[in-house]
Design an enzyme around this catalytic site. Structure first.
Site, PDB file in Angstrom:
ATOM      1  N   LYS A 114       0.819  -1.209   0.000  1.00 44.84           N
ATOM      2  CA  LYS A 114       0.000   0.000   0.000  1.00 44.84           C
ATOM      3  C   LYS A 114       0.854   1.260   0.000  1.00 44.84           C
ATOM      4  O   LYS A 114       0.472   2.266  -0.583  1.00 44.84           O
ATOM      5  CB  LYS A 114      -0.978  -0.008   1.179  1.00 44.84           C
ATOM      6  CG  LYS A 114      -2.054  -1.067   0.985  1.00 44.84           C
ATOM      7  CD  LYS A 114      -3.303  -0.816   1.779  1.00 44.84           C
ATOM      8  CE  LYS A 114      -4.382  -1.808   1.318  1.00 44.84           C
ATOM      9  NZ  LYS A 114      -5.613  -1.726   2.046  1.00 44.84           N
ATOM     10  N   LYS A 196      -3.880  -9.676  -6.770  1.00 45.02           N
ATOM     11  CA  LYS A 196      -5.103  -9.972  -6.021  1.00 45.02           C
ATOM     12  C   LYS A 196      -6.233  -9.043  -6.490  1.00 45.02           C
ATOM     13  O   LYS A 196      -5.989  -7.864  -6.719  1.00 45.02           O
ATOM     14  CB  LYS A 196      -4.812  -9.712  -4.529  1.00 45.02           C
ATOM     15  CG  LYS A 196      -5.905 -10.146  -3.581  1.00 45.02           C
ATOM     16  CD  LYS A 196      -5.586  -9.717  -2.147  1.00 45.02           C
ATOM     17  CE  LYS A 196      -6.069  -8.297  -1.889  1.00 45.02           C
ATOM     18  NZ  LYS A 196      -6.819  -8.052  -0.665  1.00 45.02           N
ATOM     19  N   LYS A 199     -10.435  -4.004  -4.023  1.00 45.14           N
ATOM     20  CA  LYS A 199     -11.338  -2.882  -4.266  1.00 45.14           C
ATOM     21  C   LYS A 199     -10.612  -1.558  -4.423  1.00 45.14           C
ATOM     22  O   LYS A 199     -11.128  -0.648  -5.035  1.00 45.14           O
ATOM     23  CB  LYS A 199     -12.403  -2.790  -3.182  1.00 45.14           C
ATOM     24  CG  LYS A 199     -11.898  -2.640  -1.765  1.00 45.14           C
ATOM     25  CD  LYS A 199     -13.072  -2.284  -0.858  1.00 45.14           C
ATOM     26  CE  LYS A 199     -13.285  -3.242   0.287  1.00 45.14           C
ATOM     27  NZ  LYS A 199     -12.222  -3.216   1.306  1.00 45.14           N
TER      28      LYS A 199
END
Ligand code: ATP
Ligand code: LTN
Length: 332
Positions: A114, A196, A199
């Protein structure tokens, strides 16, 4: 309720939930209410580690709660709540920050991914996120945490933190175990099957949302990336796209990989992708319809999350009081 083992899990309201979230987590949650004492959260405090638009965040949370219920989580049988409604999460989260090491947090894959994706907002919350997650879990003395494969590392860290804390103060926390499904633990992006399905990843059309319309789901599967061969065969390393579709089809129909390979042994990729799309449409159809009905019933949603927060607070505060006492805080 007394002797049932405890289940706890949560999903971030950082956007609309994906098919990956459904197959990796939500689908399994709905099967556990009779056997376990189940707590399921909407982790709004985790979601603000990335910048959110306030009005969107509010809306996403209500939609998420409606979807939890539509997936079969009866608010009378499960404790459904919003993380920030139970202040014990923030309180224990701070304490556990002081029992979590910089080196441990630096090794977390989710943090590394992230922060690479969001170089302009690598905030301290994103870094210490796993200590808050540990608090989420340990407050309820959870036995099992049903999550997708990507969360395994965070549950392991939660255990390490609990062991460290118990080592100093005695048996305060139960050691939780991850509960990861055999099929569906890591659903990949349909356009980039090496990533992966997520969202908050870049929207490349490879993500299917739980509440997507049938025609959008069919389109996403029709366009799914495959390979230059022609056989429907499970081979994760060499055929990641087809293997992902086999996983999805298996998770939706209950058929084994072998049964799927023989069902499509004389058919082409086009037919296979259409069948996977149809299986997903039929799996999600009742959920979408029920979720939309519930989204319109704000009063029901409000009473569900209020009732959930009350019940969750009672359990969480018991653990928090014990922790405060052990570490030497004076009772107010
Ligand atoms: P974000 O991109 O904001 O991190 P996400 O799409 O990865 O979100 P989460 O809210 O982090 O979803 O995850 C919710 C639950 O769903 C977790 O238990 C996670 O392990 C599981 N999950 C998420 N994506 C997948 C996936 N692609 N396959 C299987 N399980 C998944
Ligand atoms: N980190 C998780 C969400 C999460 C969670 C939890 C999952 C926050 N607290 C407690 C299980 C138990 C994620 O990113 N999917």
């Amino acid at each position: 309720m007394e002797n049932k083992k405890v289940i706890l899990s949560g999903i971030q309201p950082s956007g609309a939930m994906t098919l990956g979230t459904y197959l990796g987590a939500l689908k399994n949650w709905a099967t556990m209410a009779d056997e376990f004492d189940c707590y399921y959260m909407i982790v709004d405090m985790h979601a603000i580690t990335a910048r959110q638009i306030p009005a969107e965040l509010r809306k996403t949370q209500l939609t998420q709660l409606a979807t939890y219920i539509a997936c079969g989580l009866d608010p009378e049988k499960n404790t459904l709540f919003i993380q920030s409604h139970v202040p014990a999460h923030a309180q224990l989260g701070w304490v556990l920050n002081c029992y979590t090491m910089f080196g441990e947090l630096s090794r977390m894959t989710q943090f590394k991914e992230k922060s690479a994706r969001n170089a302009e907002n690598i905030n301290a919350g994103l870094f210490t996120y796993p200590a808050l997650q540990a608090a989420d879990i340990l407050l309820y003395q959870a036995d099992y945490v049903p999550v997708g494969d990507d969360q395994k590392q965070h549950i392991e860290l939660t255990r390490d933190i609990a062991v460290r804390f118990n080592g100093i103060y005695g048996d305060v926390f139960k050691l939780p175990e991850p509960y990861i499904p055999k099929i569906g633990a890591r659903i990949m992006d349909l356009q980039a099957p090496e990533n992966k399905m997520s969202k908050s990843a870049i929207d490349d059309g490879g993500c299917v949302l739980i509440l997507d319309k049938p025609e959008d789901i069919m389109r996403a599967f029709k366009r799914a990336v495959t390979d230059s061969e022609t056989s429907v065969r499970y081979d994760l390393k060499n055929k990641p796209g087809i293997s992902n579709l086999i996983q999805i089809y298996s998770a939706c129909t209950g058929n084994t990989f072998q049964e799927i390979e023989s069902e499509f042994s004389t058919k082409g990729y086009g037919d296979f992708k259409k069948s996977v799309g149809e299986a997903v449409v039929e799996t999600l159809r009742p959920i979408r319809e029920e979720a939309h009905r519930l989204i319109a019933d704000k009063a029901h949603l409000e009473s569900a999350y209020k009732q959930g927060a009350e019940k969750a607070s009672r359990t969480a505060n018991k653990t928090l009081r014990k922790v405060y006492k052990k570490i030497g805080f004076i009772e107010p």
